[in-house]
Design an enzyme around this catalytic site. Structure first.
Site, PDB file in Angstrom:
ATOM      1  N   HIS A 137       0.614  -1.188  -0.277  1.00  0.00           N
ATOM      2  CA  HIS A 137       0.111  -0.333   0.197  1.00  0.00           C
ATOM      3  C   HIS A 137       0.683   1.137   0.049  1.00  0.00           C
ATOM      4  O   HIS A 137      -0.076   1.523  -0.426  1.00  0.00           O
ATOM      5  CB  HIS A 137      -1.333  -0.215   1.050  1.00  0.00           C
ATOM      6  CG  HIS A 137      -0.308   0.189   2.671  1.00  0.00           C
ATOM      7  ND1 HIS A 137       0.018  -0.363   3.329  1.00  0.00           N
ATOM      8  CD2 HIS A 137       0.034   1.491   2.898  1.00  0.00           C
ATOM      9  CE1 HIS A 137       0.391  -0.402   4.630  1.00  0.00           C
ATOM     10  NE2 HIS A 137       0.437   0.671   4.205  1.00  0.00           N
ATOM     11  N   ASP A 167       0.500  -7.646   1.387  1.00  0.00           N
ATOM     12  CA  ASP A 167       1.136  -6.776   1.337  1.00  0.00           C
ATOM     13  C   ASP A 167       2.663  -5.625   1.898  1.00  0.00           C
ATOM     14  O   ASP A 167       2.898  -5.727   2.228  1.00  0.00           O
ATOM     15  CB  ASP A 167       0.128  -5.788   3.146  1.00  0.00           C
ATOM     16  CG  ASP A 167       0.053  -4.341   2.765  1.00  0.00           C
ATOM     17  OD1 ASP A 167       0.434  -3.914   1.622  1.00  0.00           O
ATOM     18  OD2 ASP A 167       0.113  -3.257   3.500  1.00  0.00           O
ATOM     19  N   SER A 246       4.765   2.925   7.685  1.00  0.00           N
ATOM     20  CA  SER A 246       4.550   1.922   7.146  1.00  0.00           C
ATOM     21  C   SER A 246       5.586   1.258   6.850  1.00  0.00           C
ATOM     22  O   SER A 246       6.277   2.379   5.137  1.00  0.00           O
ATOM     23  CB  SER A 246       3.285   1.894   6.468  1.00  0.00           C
ATOM     24  OG  SER A 246       1.891   2.327   6.557  1.00  0.00           O
TER      25      SER A 246
END
Length: 423
Positions: A137, A167, A246
């Site tokens: 993402h 992910d 992230s």
């Protein structure tokens, strides 16, 4: 006569005070018994003595305290052992953490290419040749990817492979031949304990290489990241993780990457929530496949699936209202050989864009004991399986549960392997 006596008494009192306390320069010391002046020259009186009074030349007013400094064994700079450990991990790993910035291109009303959005995240250099692991993402839909290093240099990155089910994405940039990159190695996430100290390094709010600390507050968490993605065995931590963290590493006290920071759940939208990281055991397996094949070599069943609902169950006469309905089974597939049954009754579903589904077949409710209530559960149950692995599929068939052993096959682009719909 009274005035004369008062003047004499006042003079005597002042003389007494001047004898007891004298105003001195910085090098003088208030004598108290046999104590010697402080060797540092700072004029600090021993504990319990009167306070030193400096002259009006601007010297510091020294406070009297009774709180001695805590002495730390083995620390020449008065850091605690925990602080020294944090410092050591940061110095060892921070240069291997990169800042990833992306741009997404679109078109304006005149069909001219324009930047429609941009984003940023973190990543870890895992190979000296310029391989970086991050989250999907972070780089999703990006037309350009820039990777910035600790020394301020920036390189264009390209996608080696990405896996939405976990992910995880692997990027590559090309450093100059005379540059030796710092790297972070994977640790062992299978022996982690709740309460264990962890350290997160990333680029929250574009503040590069920020470190936060915390503990592991939970293990084995199944977290739904999107409609069709549930990541199992996630590491839960109270270490502050903000937007921009992230893709960055979650480290143990030895500086080994035990997880990849991915999600934070927060009612306020700040770092006061709960953070989650993909465990290193999952990351290591996925990264290996991405670097070798450009994709994860995951085992699948050649099926077409439909999300079961109370409305469909009532119409079709199923005794369960959750799970995945087997609409079709590919001919000659291992799933067909194992005995999985698709539907035989064609039904048009939908008002505008109608879809043909087939009812009356099996409804998958479990895979290897993992409950399958929706499509995300189905994908999650097969996430760590390879072609050739055998799984036990529990289906609802004709009013009872039946267990079927199915050998998984390699995913083939263009096939109907494990496709599903939620309707």
């Amino acid at each position: 006569m009274t005035a004369v006596i008062s003047a004499v008494v006042s003079a005597a009192f002042v003389a007494f005070i001047n004898k007891a306390v004298r105003v001195s320069g910085p090098s003088d010391h208030l004598a108290t018994g046999s104590e010697e002046p402080d060797s540092s020259g700072a004029g600090i009186a021993p504990l319990g003595s009167e306070i030193d009074i400096d002259d009006v030349s601007g010297a510091e007013f020294v406070l009297e305290t009774n709180s001695p400094v805590l002495q730390v064994a083995g620390s020449s700079k008065d850091y605690t052992q925990d602080e020294l450990q944090n410092i050591s991990v940061y110095e060892k790993c921070n240069e291997a953490v990169v800042n990833i910035t992306t741009q997404v291109m679109g078109y304006n009303w005149f069909y001219e290419p324009v930047v429609t959005s941009s984003g940023s995240g973190s990543g870890s250099i895992i190979d000296k040749r310029g391989y970086v692991v991050t989250n999907v993402h972070v780089i999703e839909n990006a037309s350009t990817i820039n990777i910035s290093l600790a020394d301020g240099t920036s390189y264009e990155g390209r996608v080696v492979g990405q896996d939405k089910e976990c992910d995880i994405a692997v990027l590559k940039f090309d450093p100059p031949e005379n540059v030796e990159l710092k790297t972070i190695s994977f640790g062992d996430s299978t022996s982690l304990k709740v309460g264990q100290k962890v350290i997160a390094i990333g680029n929250p709010f574009a503040l590069e290489r920020t470190m936060t600390t915390g503990i592991i507050s939970g293990l084995g968490r199944p977290i739904q990241e999107s409609d069709n993605v549930i990541i199992r065995d996630m590491i839960q931590t109270d270490a502050a993780i903000n937007p921009g963290n992230s893709g960055g590493p979650l480290l143990d006290s030895q500086g080994r990457m035990i997880g990849i920071n991915t999600i934070i759940y927060s009612a306020s939208g700040s770092s006061s929530g709960v953070g989650f990281a993909i465990p290193a055991s999952t990351a290591r397996r996925v990264v290996n496949d991405l670097m070798r094949y450009g994709k994860v070599n995951r085992g699948v069943m050649q099926l077409s699936l439909i999300q079961n609902t109370a409305r469909i169950a009532s119409y079709a006469g199923y005794g369960v209202s959750t799970g995945m309905i087997v609409s079709r089974v590919a001919r000659g597939s291992e799933a067909e050989k194992a005995g999985l049954k698709g539907g035989s009754k064609a039904v048009q579903y939908g008002r505008w864009n109608t879809t043909t589904i087939y009812l009356g077949g099996d409804v998958i409710t479990k895979i290897n004991g993992i409950a399958v209530a929706k499509l995300a559960d189905y994908y999650s149950a097969l996430e760590d399986k390879k072609p050739g692995d055998t799984v036990t599929v529990t289906v609802w068939r004709e009013g009872k549960y039946v267990e079927i052993k199915v050998v998984l096959e390699a995913y083939n682009d263009g096939s109907s392997a494990s496709t599903g719909k939620s309707i």
